[in-house]
Design an enzyme around this catalytic site. Structure first.
Site: not given
Ligand code: NVA
Ligand code: CP
Length: 309
Positions: A112, A139, A142, A227, A267, A295
């Site tokens: 990540r 992502h 997800q 989101d 998400c 997930r």
């Molecule tokens: N768009 C959000 C998704 C978090 C799971 C981010 O990138 O922070």
């Molecule tokens: N939806 C998601 O990826 O959650 P986290 O950021 O908690 O991993």
């Protein structure tokens, strides 16, 4: 003796949904549903005994970390959490060197991070599969869970209409690719200046429609998704984004424009009173808790697919 890891073009990675064919995507969804039933029956199934997943997290996470760690434990394997704070990655060890070393020990890597190119570089130098656990661009994990959730609740999503409300961000990009692969229509309602990246628009243009008219976008929709307004890495833009996205909150009024049996997904983490009202996310059309649980099951199906097939 030399370390075994060398760039290997034959290794299967999961950096974006485009790494799957439509039939593989559907197969993973159906397998995830089966694995969920097995888990709920309490069946012990350990196909990844002695296998190790090394997870690099350069951004925060609750769901992604816990679902991968739990999934590996349930599969009889092990997961290692690596943060830049306490590994050499945070002190500038090149990603290429980290990829070679980690993949000489672990059976799968998950990352990540911010720049998508970093995940690509990791994959390029890894001798084992690399999974994208979120980048600034996409992502994909997800979407495995979201699509599993839709299939469980309503059957195949082919031919349905999905509405994305809000930022043209990493989640939106992955919805665009899911629309192309699984053949659904995606309405994207976003404020001017917050559209998805052009390369995703070009790639998915047959399946998407972009508008600033959020009511029109939600009308007759089968699934409404949103989101956060400011993603990880955009914290300092929170105030300007709150103004820009003011009219882009998913409310019961918007849900009422959708089909009667429309679902709501997010998400998570969510901000009640910003991108979604509390009565929607906590209401009867919301499937966010199934979505979050899935997930675990969807990624177990992915791990099986990448490590056993
Ligand atoms: N768009 C959000 C998704 C978090 C799971 C981010 O990138 O922070
Ligand atoms: N939806 C998601 O990826 O959650 P986290 O950021 O908690 O991993």
């Amino acid at each position: 003796m030399a370390i075994k890891a060398v760039p290997d073009e034959t290794v299967r990675h999961f950096l974006t949904l485009n790494d799957l064919s439509a039939s593989e995507f559907r197969a993973i969804i159906h397998r995830a549903i089966e694995l969920k039933a097995m888990q709920h029956r309490g069946e012990i199934y350990e196909p990844l005994k002695n296998k190790v997943l090394a997870m690099i997290f350069e951004k925060s996470s609750t769901r992604t970390r816990v679902s991968f760690e739990t999934g590996m434990a349930q599969f009889g394997g092990h997961a290692i959490f690596l943060s830049p704070r306490d590994t050499q990655l945070g002190r500038g060890e090149p990603i290429e060197d980290s990829a070679r070393v980690l993949s000489s020990m672990a059976d799968c890597l998950m990352v990540r991070t911010f720049e998508h190119e970093k995940a690509e570089l990791l994959a390029q130098y890894s001798s084992v599969p690399v999974i994208n656990g979120l980048t600034d661009d996409v992502h994909p994990c997800q979407l495995l869970a979201d699509m599993q959730t839709y299939f469980e609740q309503r059957g195949d999503i082919k031919g349905k209409t999905v509405t994305w409300v809000g930022d043209g961000n990493n989640m939106c990009h992955s919805y665009m690719r899911a629309a192309k692969l699984l053949e659904f229509k995606l309405n994207i309602a976003c404020p001017e200046g917050f559209e998805p990246q052009q390369k995703f628009i070009d790639e998915c243009r047959n399946n998407i429609e972009i508008t600033t008219d959020v009511s029109a976008a939600c009308t007759n929709s089968d699934l409404i998704v949103t989101d956060v307004w400011a993603s990880m890495g955009q914290e300092e833009e929170q105030n300007t984004r709150e103004l820009a996205f003011n009219d882009f909150q998913v409310t019961t009024e918007l849900m009422d424009l959708a089909k009667n049996n429309a679902l709501f997904m997010h998400c998570l983490p969510a901000h009640r009173g910003e991108e979604v009202s509390a009565d929607v996310i906590d209401g009867s059309q919301s499937v966010v808790w199934d979505e979050a649980e899935n997930r675990l099951h969807a990624q177990k199906a992915l791990l099986e697919f990448l490590l056993l097939d």
